[in-house]
Design an enzyme around this catalytic site. Structure first.
Site, PDB file in Angstrom:
ATOM      1  N   GLU A  86      -8.517 -10.810  10.249  1.00 55.21           N
ATOM      2  CA  GLU A  86      -9.165  -9.515   9.992  1.00 55.21           C
ATOM      3  C   GLU A  86      -9.919  -9.563   8.664  1.00 55.21           C
ATOM      4  O   GLU A  86      -9.462 -10.178   7.699  1.00 55.21           O
ATOM      5  CB  GLU A  86      -8.105  -8.400   9.938  1.00 55.21           C
ATOM      6  CG  GLU A  86      -8.704  -7.019   9.706  1.00 55.21           C
ATOM      7  CD  GLU A  86      -7.653  -5.903   9.695  1.00 55.21           C
ATOM      8  OE1 GLU A  86      -6.452  -6.203   9.569  1.00 55.21           O
ATOM      9  OE2 GLU A  86      -8.056  -4.738   9.810  1.00 55.21           O
TER      10      GLU A  86
ATOM     11  N   TRP B  81       2.415   7.071  12.217  1.00 57.40           N
ATOM     12  CA  TRP B  81       1.078   6.852  11.661  1.00 57.40           C
ATOM     13  C   TRP B  81       0.784   5.380  11.766  1.00 57.40           C
ATOM     14  O   TRP B  81       0.060   4.831  12.390  1.00 57.40           O
ATOM     15  CB  TRP B  81       0.967   7.245  10.187  1.00 57.40           C
ATOM     16  CG  TRP B  81      -0.470   7.114   9.782  1.00 57.40           C
ATOM     17  CD1 TRP B  81      -1.487   7.973  10.099  1.00 57.40           C
ATOM     18  CD2 TRP B  81      -1.092   6.047   9.056  1.00 57.40           C
ATOM     19  NE1 TRP B  81      -2.674   7.507   9.620  1.00 57.40           N
ATOM     20  CE2 TRP B  81      -2.465   6.320   8.972  1.00 57.40           C
ATOM     21  CE3 TRP B  81      -0.587   4.868   8.470  1.00 57.40           C
ATOM     22  CZ2 TRP B  81      -3.363   5.473   8.322  1.00 57.40           C
ATOM     23  CZ3 TRP B  81      -1.472   4.035   7.833  1.00 57.40           C
ATOM     24  CH2 TRP B  81      -2.864   4.335   7.754  1.00 57.40           C
TER      25      TRP B  81
ATOM     26  N   ASP C 247      -6.359  -3.119   1.579  1.00 55.02           N
ATOM     27  CA  ASP C 247      -5.184  -3.022   0.695  1.00 55.02           C
ATOM     28  C   ASP C 247      -4.534  -4.390   0.475  1.00 55.02           C
ATOM     29  O   ASP C 247      -3.625  -4.524  -0.345  1.00 55.02           O
ATOM     30  CB  ASP C 247      -4.162  -2.005   1.219  1.00 55.02           C
ATOM     31  CG  ASP C 247      -3.794  -2.199   2.678  1.00 55.02           C
ATOM     32  OD1 ASP C 247      -4.653  -1.958   3.539  1.00 55.02           O
ATOM     33  OD2 ASP C 247      -2.656  -2.604   2.947  1.00 55.02           O
TER      34      ASP C 247
ATOM     35  N   ARG D 293       0.318 -10.821  13.662  1.00 58.44           N
ATOM     36  CA  ARG D 293      -0.606 -10.359  12.617  1.00 58.44           C
ATOM     37  C   ARG D 293       0.016 -10.322  11.226  1.00 58.44           C
ATOM     38  O   ARG D 293      -0.571  -9.780  10.279  1.00 58.44           O
ATOM     39  CB  ARG D 293      -1.135  -8.969  12.971  1.00 58.44           C
ATOM     40  CG  ARG D 293      -1.823  -8.934  14.324  1.00 58.44           C
ATOM     41  CD  ARG D 293      -2.707  -7.741  14.464  1.00 58.44           C
ATOM     42  NE  ARG D 293      -3.734  -7.764  13.453  1.00 58.44           N
ATOM     43  CZ  ARG D 293      -3.763  -6.996  12.367  1.00 58.44           C
ATOM     44  NH1 ARG D 293      -2.817  -6.102  12.159  1.00 58.44           N
ATOM     45  NH2 ARG D 293      -4.732  -7.107  11.494  1.00 58.44           N
TER      46      ARG D 293
ATOM     47  N   ASN E 284       0.807  -1.222   0.000  1.00 57.49           N
ATOM     48  CA  ASN E 284       0.000   0.000   0.000  1.00 57.49           C
ATOM     49  C   ASN E 284       0.846   1.281   0.000  1.00 57.49           C
ATOM     50  O   ASN E 284       1.685   1.482   0.875  1.00 57.49           O
ATOM     51  CB  ASN E 284      -0.886  -0.023   1.263  1.00 57.49           C
ATOM     52  CG  ASN E 284      -2.105   0.866   1.152  1.00 57.49           C
ATOM     53  OD1 ASN E 284      -2.370   1.433   0.091  1.00 57.49           O
ATOM     54  ND2 ASN E 284      -2.844   0.985   2.236  1.00 57.49           N
TER      55      ASN E 284
ATOM     56  N   ARG F 128     -13.525  -4.745  15.649  1.00 56.15           N
ATOM     57  CA  ARG F 128     -12.492  -3.774  15.994  1.00 56.15           C
ATOM     58  C   ARG F 128     -13.161  -2.416  16.112  1.00 56.15           C
ATOM     59  O   ARG F 128     -13.812  -1.959  15.183  1.00 56.15           O
ATOM     60  CB  ARG F 128     -11.425  -3.744  14.898  1.00 56.15           C
ATOM     61  CG  ARG F 128     -10.285  -2.809  15.211  1.00 56.15           C
ATOM     62  CD  ARG F 128      -9.330  -2.690  14.031  1.00 56.15           C
ATOM     63  NE  ARG F 128      -9.598  -1.483  13.290  1.00 56.15           N
ATOM     64  CZ  ARG F 128      -8.686  -0.858  12.546  1.00 56.15           C
ATOM     65  NH1 ARG F 128      -7.459  -1.334  12.456  1.00 56.15           N
ATOM     66  NH2 ARG F 128      -8.991   0.235  11.900  1.00 56.15           N
TER      67      ARG F 128
ATOM     68  N   HIS G  96      -2.250   1.519  16.499  1.00 57.87           N
ATOM     69  CA  HIS G  96      -1.490   1.969  15.321  1.00 57.87           C
ATOM     70  C   HIS G  96      -0.149   2.609  15.679  1.00 57.87           C
ATOM     71  O   HIS G  96       0.194   3.697  15.174  1.00 57.87           O
ATOM     72  CB  HIS G  96      -2.343   2.893  14.446  1.00 57.87           C
ATOM     73  CG  HIS G  96      -2.294   2.505  13.008  1.00 57.87           C
ATOM     74  ND1 HIS G  96      -1.707   3.285  12.039  1.00 57.87           N
ATOM     75  CD2 HIS G  96      -2.717   1.397  12.367  1.00 57.87           C
ATOM     76  CE1 HIS G  96      -1.794   2.676  10.872  1.00 57.87           C
ATOM     77  NE2 HIS G  96      -2.401   1.520  11.036  1.00 57.87           N
TER      78      HIS G  96
ATOM     79  N   GLU H  43       1.666  -6.472  11.559  1.00 60.43           N
ATOM     80  CA  GLU H  43       1.212  -6.233  10.185  1.00 60.43           C
ATOM     81  C   GLU H  43       2.300  -5.607   9.325  1.00 60.43           C
ATOM     82  O   GLU H  43       2.275  -5.760   8.111  1.00 60.43           O
ATOM     83  CB  GLU H  43      -0.078  -5.399  10.150  1.00 60.43           C
ATOM     84  CG  GLU H  43       0.089  -3.966  10.600  1.00 60.43           C
ATOM     85  CD  GLU H  43      -1.214  -3.169  10.554  1.00 60.43           C
ATOM     86  OE1 GLU H  43      -2.254  -3.699  10.966  1.00 60.43           O
ATOM     87  OE2 GLU H  43      -1.175  -2.008  10.117  1.00 60.43           O
TER      88      GLU H  43
ATOM     89  N   GLU I 269      -3.898  -3.863  19.575  1.00 59.36           N
ATOM     90  CA  GLU I 269      -2.984  -4.078  18.444  1.00 59.36           C
ATOM     91  C   GLU I 269      -1.954  -2.957  18.326  1.00 59.36           C
ATOM     92  O   GLU I 269      -2.284  -1.786  18.512  1.00 59.36           O
ATOM     93  CB  GLU I 269      -3.843  -4.140  17.179  1.00 59.36           C
ATOM     94  CG  GLU I 269      -3.072  -4.232  15.893  1.00 59.36           C
ATOM     95  CD  GLU I 269      -4.014  -4.249  14.694  1.00 59.36           C
ATOM     96  OE1 GLU I 269      -5.179  -4.695  14.845  1.00 59.36           O
ATOM     97  OE2 GLU I 269      -3.596  -3.806  13.619  1.00 59.36           O
TER      98      GLU I 269
ATOM     99  N   TYR J   6      -7.227   8.058  13.528  1.00 53.14           N
ATOM    100  CA  TYR J   6      -6.905   6.848  12.780  1.00 53.14           C
ATOM    101  C   TYR J   6      -8.097   5.884  12.784  1.00 53.14           C
ATOM    102  O   TYR J   6      -8.710   5.654  13.819  1.00 53.14           O
ATOM    103  CB  TYR J   6      -5.681   6.122  13.392  1.00 53.14           C
ATOM    104  CG  TYR J   6      -5.621   4.716  12.855  1.00 53.14           C
ATOM    105  CD1 TYR J   6      -5.173   4.513  11.555  1.00 53.14           C
ATOM    106  CD2 TYR J   6      -6.119   3.640  13.570  1.00 53.14           C
ATOM    107  CE1 TYR J   6      -5.201   3.248  11.003  1.00 53.14           C
ATOM    108  CE2 TYR J   6      -6.155   2.379  13.025  1.00 53.14           C
ATOM    109  CZ  TYR J   6      -5.692   2.193  11.742  1.00 53.14           C
ATOM    110  OH  TYR J   6      -5.740   0.957  11.192  1.00 53.14           O
TER     111      TYR J   6
ATOM    112  N   ASP K  50      -7.075  -1.054  17.659  1.00 50.89           N
ATOM    113  CA  ASP K  50      -5.781  -0.837  17.005  1.00 50.89           C
ATOM    114  C   ASP K  50      -5.201   0.511  17.459  1.00 50.89           C
ATOM    115  O   ASP K  50      -5.788   1.561  17.199  1.00 50.89           O
ATOM    116  CB  ASP K  50      -5.997  -0.848  15.480  1.00 50.89           C
ATOM    117  CG  ASP K  50      -4.681  -0.900  14.713  1.00 50.89           C
ATOM    118  OD1 ASP K  50      -3.612  -0.719  15.341  1.00 50.89           O
ATOM    119  OD2 ASP K  50      -4.734  -1.115  13.489  1.00 50.89           O
TER     120      ASP K  50
END
Ligand code: CS2
Ligand code: MG
Length: 402
Positions: free
Chosen positions: A339, A402, A316, A283, A37, A147, A212, A262, A236, A159, A210
């Site tokens: 997910e 981010w 994505d 993940r 992505n 989530r 993030h 991730e 997460e 986010y 999450d």
């Protein structure tokens, strides 16, 4: 069997996807997802300029040897671009092998360990009220795990929360858009959000969240502790995971389960966290962690330490990745959850799939291979369009995670 043609297909039916198609002299072909992505074209170049010419003439049945050839042979190991390219090749080769064996992929991996695969979806809203509505909608759709993300009072953008009237899609602009973050406001707000969800919907539904990568370890310890009464399935990416010692500090303070991975692309990213039992779920997924071949090794290592798998499955990650992931999930003994952010109808007209949703669970289908295909003619109608992930700044302008 020989590889005679390899095509890199780039399309954008609502968002960018990169797909690898490997064709053999026996007419069998396999498909792999190669989408990274916001940096899609770098994988396209890695594949087209280097990997594709190396594959022509090779025996597609030698999945392991080809994996090692691309991994060791590059000299420059690991990294998201290389590992996504390797994953695409690996996924396509497993697809071919399963088709040649006349089996759905999960059978080739060892058969299924369960009857159905629990997935979690996203519920988000601008405030607690609208987030509660979104949770209710997800429950009505049959989801057993959700989530939950919400806009934070006093913070302009958050986010995971969609712009009004749109589905959440992070890569939202030609050049990165900018979002604002306040750790203090978030930490004060998040426990209230989960208290409201539990009060309205009870204890049975699994809740996930999450972070993030936005907190420091001690802040994550505080959040985990304050969320304990609401029994999250997982918290997460509480912190950026480069400094993995930080997870020790989180663990000392909370029993809220932790999920990570991730953005990992290698078993070596997971190794210390797994072996020190600092996380509960990995993940990493097929497309970004070197395909089925490496993900299987990560899962086996994790299984020795009570760590379970919970693959990333945002939009994505193309339907090709989702299909392969569901075969993996059906087989993997130490499965946690998968997910699921639904792809649009347009995306699913370009990518056809055998996997099916029923009442909060998926099954991968009984079609040979991983069961996902691409309509190349239709894909041509949707050309690539650069779309970047946002960046994030603190209220004083400091660039943040981010
Ligand atoms: C997220 C993703 O699904 C998730 O857990 O963290 O939405 C992530 O931001 C995107 O997949 C980035 O490409
Ligand atoms: Mg995430």
């Amino acid at each position: 069997m020989k590889i005679v043609d390899v095509r890199v297909i780039v399309c954008s039916p609502g968002r960018n996807f990169v797909t690898l198609k490997i064709v053999t002299d026996e007419g069998l072909y396999g498909i792999g997802d190669a989408t990274l992505n916001g940096r899609e074209k770098s994988v396209v170049s890695y594949l087209q300029d280097y990997v594709v010419p190396m594959l022509i003439g090779k025996d597609p049945q030698r999945i392991e040897d080809i994996w090692q050839y691309l991994y060791r042979g590059a000299y420059w190991r690991r990294g998201p671009v290389a590992m996504t390219a390797i994953a695409a090749v690996d996924t396509a080769l497993w697809d071919i092998k399963a088709k040649a064996a006349n089996m759905p992929l999960y059978q080739l991996l060892g058969g299924r360990s369960r009857d159905k695969i629990m997935v979690y979806t996203h519920a988000n809203g601008a405030d607690i009220e609208s987030t509660l509505d979104a949770v209710g909608e997800a429950i009505d759709m049959g989801y057993k795990a959700i989530r939950v993300q919400s806009g934070i009072p006093g913070v302009k953008s958050t986010y995971g929360v969609a712009k009004a009237g749109h589905k959440y899609e992070p890569a939202d602009a030609d050049l990165p858009s900018e979002t604002v973050w306040s750790t203090e406001k978030y930490l004060n707000f998040a426990p209230k959000l989960f208290q409201a969800v539990r009060e309205q919907y009870g204890d049975d539904i699994h809740l996930l969240h999450d972070v993030h990568h936005r907190l420091t370890p001690i802040e994550a310890g505080r959040l985990g502790k304050e969320l304990e009464p609401f029994h999250l399935f997982w918290m997460e990416d509480p912190v950026a995971a480069e400094n993995q010692d930080g997870f020790k500090l989180i663990r000392q303070h909370t029993t809220t389960p932790i999920a990570v991975g991730e953005v990992f692309n290698s078993i070596h990213d997971c190794q210390a966290l797994i072996q020190n039992q600092l996380v509960d779920y990995i993940r990493s997924t097929v497309v970004h962690a070197g395909g089925i071949t490496q993900l299987r090794r990560i899962a086996d290592l994790a299984s020795l330490y009570h760590v379970r798998m919970g693959s990333h499955g945002a939009t994505d990650l193309s339907p090709v990745c989702m299909g392969a992931a569901l075969h993996f999930d059906f087989w993997v003994p130490n499965f946690g959850i998968q997910e699921h952010m639904p792809h649009s109808e347009l995306m699913e007209s370009v990518f056809t799939r055998a996997y099916q949703f029923d009442d909060g669970y998926f099954t991968p289908g009984e079609v040979v291979g991983h069961g996902v295909d691409i309509n190349e003619e239709l894909a041509k109608k949707y050309p690539y369009k650069r779309a970047c992930l946002p960046v994030n700044r603190l209220e004083d302008g400091t660039l943040w995670h981010w």
